[in-house]
Design an enzyme around this catalytic site. Structure first.
Site, PDB file in Angstrom:
ATOM      1  N   LYS A  17       1.885  -3.518   6.666  1.00 50.48           N
ATOM      2  CA  LYS A  17       2.177  -3.765   5.242  1.00 50.48           C
ATOM      3  C   LYS A  17       3.686  -3.713   4.990  1.00 50.48           C
ATOM      4  O   LYS A  17       4.220  -4.522   4.237  1.00 50.48           O
ATOM      5  CB  LYS A  17       1.447  -2.737   4.372  1.00 50.48           C
ATOM      6  N   TYR A  75      -1.682   0.082  10.422  1.00 51.84           N
ATOM      7  CA  TYR A  75      -1.979  -0.594   9.147  1.00 51.84           C
ATOM      8  C   TYR A  75      -0.791  -0.500   8.195  1.00 51.84           C
ATOM      9  O   TYR A  75      -0.317  -1.509   7.651  1.00 51.84           O
ATOM     10  CB  TYR A  75      -3.242   0.023   8.514  1.00 51.84           C
ATOM     11  N   SER A 125       0.827  -1.204   0.000  1.00 51.61           N
ATOM     12  CA  SER A 125       0.000   0.000   0.000  1.00 51.61           C
ATOM     13  C   SER A 125       0.860   1.253   0.000  1.00 51.61           C
ATOM     14  O   SER A 125       1.978   1.256   0.551  1.00 51.61           O
ATOM     15  CB  SER A 125      -0.864  -0.021   1.264  1.00 51.61           C
TER      16      SER A 125
HETATM   17  N1  LIG Z   1      -8.843  -0.930  -1.337  1.00 48.68           N
HETATM   18  C1  LIG Z   1      -7.758  -0.161  -1.472  1.00 48.68           C
HETATM   19  O1  LIG Z   1      -7.834   0.999  -1.936  1.00 48.68           O
HETATM   20  C2  LIG Z   1      -6.386  -0.702  -1.083  1.00 48.68           C
HETATM   21  C3  LIG Z   1      -5.276   0.149  -1.189  1.00 48.68           C
HETATM   22  C4  LIG Z   1      -4.017  -0.352  -0.851  1.00 48.68           C
HETATM   23  C5  LIG Z   1      -3.871  -1.670  -0.440  1.00 48.68           C
HETATM   24  N2  LIG Z   1      -4.971  -2.470  -0.328  1.00 48.68           N
HETATM   25  C6  LIG Z   1      -4.782  -3.864   0.104  1.00 48.68           C
HETATM   26  O2  LIG Z   1      -5.400  -4.718  -0.844  1.00 48.68           O
HETATM   27  C7  LIG Z   1      -5.892  -5.888  -0.215  1.00 48.68           C
HETATM   28  C8  LIG Z   1      -7.343  -6.118  -0.590  1.00 48.68           C
HETATM   29  O3  LIG Z   1      -8.109  -4.980  -0.196  1.00 48.68           O
HETATM   30  P1  LIG Z   1      -9.682  -4.932  -0.451  1.00 48.68           P
HETATM   31  O4  LIG Z   1     -10.058  -3.498  -0.537  1.00 48.68           O
HETATM   32  O5  LIG Z   1     -10.043  -5.847  -1.558  1.00 48.68           O
HETATM   33  O6  LIG Z   1     -10.203  -5.499   0.955  1.00 48.68           O
HETATM   34  P2  LIG Z   1     -11.386  -6.526   1.267  1.00 48.68           P
HETATM   35  O7  LIG Z   1     -11.684  -6.409   2.719  1.00 48.68           O
HETATM   36  O8  LIG Z   1     -12.509  -6.356   0.307  1.00 48.68           O
HETATM   37  O9  LIG Z   1     -10.688  -7.939   0.983  1.00 48.68           O
HETATM   38  C9  LIG Z   1      -9.887  -8.606   1.919  1.00 48.68           C
HETATM   39  C10 LIG Z   1     -10.302 -10.075   1.913  1.00 48.68           C
HETATM   40  O10 LIG Z   1      -9.429 -10.811   2.772  1.00 48.68           O
HETATM   41  C11 LIG Z   1     -10.202 -11.731   3.544  1.00 48.68           C
HETATM   42  N3  LIG Z   1      -9.455 -12.005   4.785  1.00 48.68           N
HETATM   43  C12 LIG Z   1      -9.017 -11.086   5.699  1.00 48.68           C
HETATM   44  N4  LIG Z   1      -8.363 -11.724   6.688  1.00 48.68           N
HETATM   45  C13 LIG Z   1      -8.370 -13.050   6.388  1.00 48.68           C
HETATM   46  C14 LIG Z   1      -7.845 -14.216   7.037  1.00 48.68           C
HETATM   47  N5  LIG Z   1      -7.183 -14.159   8.199  1.00 48.68           N
HETATM   48  N6  LIG Z   1      -8.030 -15.417   6.430  1.00 48.68           N
HETATM   49  C15 LIG Z   1      -8.693 -15.512   5.256  1.00 48.68           C
HETATM   50  N7  LIG Z   1      -9.211 -14.449   4.604  1.00 48.68           N
HETATM   51  C16 LIG Z   1      -9.057 -13.240   5.182  1.00 48.68           C
HETATM   52  C17 LIG Z   1     -11.514 -11.018   3.768  1.00 48.68           C
HETATM   53  O11 LIG Z   1     -12.582 -11.885   4.089  1.00 48.68           O
HETATM   54  C18 LIG Z   1     -11.716 -10.300   2.428  1.00 48.68           C
HETATM   55  O12 LIG Z   1     -12.434 -11.108   1.499  1.00 48.68           O
HETATM   56  C19 LIG Z   1      -5.646  -5.719   1.283  1.00 48.68           C
HETATM   57  O13 LIG Z   1      -4.445  -6.383   1.613  1.00 48.68           O
HETATM   58  C20 LIG Z   1      -5.466  -4.204   1.424  1.00 48.68           C
HETATM   59  O14 LIG Z   1      -4.639  -3.894   2.517  1.00 48.68           O
HETATM   60  C21 LIG Z   1      -6.222  -2.023  -0.630  1.00 48.68           C
END
Ligand SMILES: NC(=O)c1ccc[n+]([C@@H]2O[C@H](COP(=O)([O-])OP(=O)(O)OC[C@H]3O[C@@H](n4cnc5c(N)ncnc54)[C@H](O)[C@@H]3O)[C@@H](O)[C@H]2O)c1
Length: 332
Positions: free
Chosen positions: A147, A143, A119
Site C-alpha cells: 500500500k 500488505y 490503509s
Molecule cells: N476492509 C478494510 O477494513 C480495509 C482497511 C484498509 C484498506 N482497505 C483497502 O480497501 C480496498 C477494498 O477492500 P475490501 O475490504 O472492499 O476488499 P474486497 O476483497 O471486498 O474487495 C476487493 C475487490 O478487488 C477485486 N480485485 C482484486 N484484485 C483484482 C484484480 N487484479 N483485478 C480486478 N479486480 C481485482 C476483488 O475481486 C474484490 O471485488 C482494498 O484495497 C483494501 O486493501 C480495506
C-alpha cells in the site's frame, strides 16, 4: 443531475460496492472494473460491471477510453495481512504491479485523477497516538508495504503528468449499507466484527482473541472502526474536492475513537442478547496494541465527518446479515 462516469476498480468488493452506491446517489455513473476474485457480481447494482484483471493493461485502456471517465477510484487489491506474509510475491504482483498497469492504461487515455484505497497498515506500529498523516509510515508486513509503494508510485506518476490524487488511509471498515442492499462478504473472513457476529450467532467457533495482555484497559487490542457507508461517502467528498480543483492529498479515514475487542463483545451482547463466545490466543506478530486515527485533516480538507460510525449503528446494520436481530440499538 447526471454527472460523469467514474471507474471503480474493485467495485464488486465490500467497500467498492458501497462506494458505487454512494456515487450513484450523488448522480455519478459508477463503472465497476473487477475480476471477481474476491468480489461478488450481485453487489454491482448501480452501473455496469467490466470483468477484467487489472493486469490486462490493453483491456483497461479500452474500457477507460470507451467510458469517457476522468477519474479512477482504485480499490482492487488483495487485502489479507496474514496471507501477504505467506505469499508476498502474490501481493507485490496483485497490488503493486496491477497499480502500475492501471496507471499505464490511464496514461494512454489521458486520465490523470485517482482516489486510492490506502490503509492504516502503512503506519506499522506507531510510536504516538492518535495517528496523523505526518506519522512516519513504517509498515510491518508485505500488505502494508504494497500500500505504501502504491502511494509513492501514484504520487510520482500523477505528479509527473500534472494530475491529481487523494490517498485515503482507512482504519477498520465495518457495518453494512443501512438499506440492507449490501453487506460484508470476505471469504475467508478475517475482519473482527463479522467474525464476532458469526460467533455470537453460533455459526462459527468462539472468536480467537489474539493477545489479552496488551497495555490497554482490558488487555485486548484497540482499533478505530468506521462505517463502510461513511467511508463510501468520504470517497464522493474526495472526488468532488478534486473536481473542484483541490490539491492532491493524503488523508486518514477513521473516527478518532478506539474500541477494544472485549468492548465489541459487550456491545454485541447488549444489542442482540446473544453472548459472544471467545477464547484467548497468543499475540500475533506485528499486531499493534492500539490504532486510532486523528480524523481532523479529512474534516478540514474534505469537510468529511463520520455519521454512522458509532458501534451501535455499525452493529445494527451488520448483525441482521448474520441472522442476529438487534433489539436495543440507538438510532443514528
Ligand atoms: N476492509 C478494510 O477494513 C480495509 C482497511 C484498509 C484498506 N482497505 C483497502 O480497501 C480496498 C477494498 O477492500 P475490501 O475490504 O472492499 O476488499 P474486497 O476483497 O471486498 O474487495 C476487493 C475487490 O478487488 C477485486 N480485485 C482484486 N484484485 C483484482 C484484480 N487484479 N483485478 C480486478 N479486480 C481485482 C476483488 O475481486 C474484490 O471485488 C482494498 O484495497 C483494501 O486493501 C480495506
Amino acid at each position: 443531475m447526471t454527472r460523469p462516469p467514474v471507474i471503480v476498480t474493485g467495485g464488486a468488493g465490500f467497500i467498492g460496492s458501497h462506494t458505487c452506491r454512494a456515487l450513484a446517489q450523488r448522480g455519478f455513473r459508477p463503472i465497476a472494473v473487477d475480476d471477481l476474485r474476491t468480489g461478488h457480481a450481485d453487489a454491482v447494482k448501480w452501473g455496469p460491471l467490466e470483468q477484467v484483471d487489472l493486469a490486462d493493461t490493453d483491456r483497461l485502456a479500452t474500457i477507460l477510453a470507451r467510458s469517457g471517465a476522468k477519474t479512477v477510484i482504485h480499490f482492487a487489491a488483495s487485502a489479507y495481512v496474514g496471507e501477504s506474509m505467506q505469499h508476498p510475491l502474490s501481493y507485490y504482483t496483485n497490488n503493486v504491479a496491477t497499480t502500475v498497469s492501471l496507471l499505464r492504461a490511464m496514461a494512454r487515455c489521458d486520465v490523470t485523477r485517482m482516489i486510492f484505497s490506502s490503509s492504516c497498515a502503512t503506519y506499522g506500529i506507531p510510536k504516538r497516538l492518535p495517528i496523523t498523516e505526518s506519522t512516519r509510515q513504517q509498515p510491518v508486513n508485505p500488505y502494508g508495504r504494497t500500500k505504501l509503494m502504491c502511494e509513492e508510485i501514484i504520487r510520482d506518476h500523477l505528479t509527473s503528468v500534472g494530475g491529481e490524487f487523494a490517498l485515503l488511509r482507512y482504519f477498520n471498515a465495518a457495518g453494512a449499507d443501512p438499506m440492507g442492499t449490501l453487506r460484508e462478504r470476505h471469504e475467508p473472513e478475517t475482519h473482527l466484527i463479522p467474525l464476532a457476529l458469526l460467533a455470537a450467532a453460533g455459526l462459527r467457533p468462539p472468536l480467537k482473541v489474539f493477545g489479552t495482555d496488551y497495555d490497554t484497559p482490558d488487555g485486548t487490542c484497540i482499533r478505530d472502526y468506521i462505517h463502510v457507508s461513511d467511508l463510501a461517502r468520504a470517497h464522493v467528498c474526495a472526488l468532488e474536492y478534486l473536481e473542484a480543483g483541490g490539491a492532491s492529498t493524503a488523508l486518514n479515514l477513521g473516527t478518532g475513537e478506539g474500541l477494544s475487542i472485549l468492548e465489541i463483545a459487550d456491545a454485541i451482547e447488549r444489542l442482540t442478547g446473544h453472548p459472544m463466545p471467545w477464547q484467548p490466543a497468543p499475540r500475533r506478530a506485528g499486531d499493534p496494541p492500539v490504532l486510532v486515527a486523528d480524523p481532523s485533516a479529512a474534516r478540514d480538507v474534505l469537510g468529511f465527518a463520520p455519521r454512522l460510525s458509532d458501534i451501535d449503528t455499525i452493529l445494527r446494520h451488520a448483525a441482521p446479515h448474520f441472522g442476529l436481530e438487534v433489539r436495543h440499538a440507538r438510532v443514528a
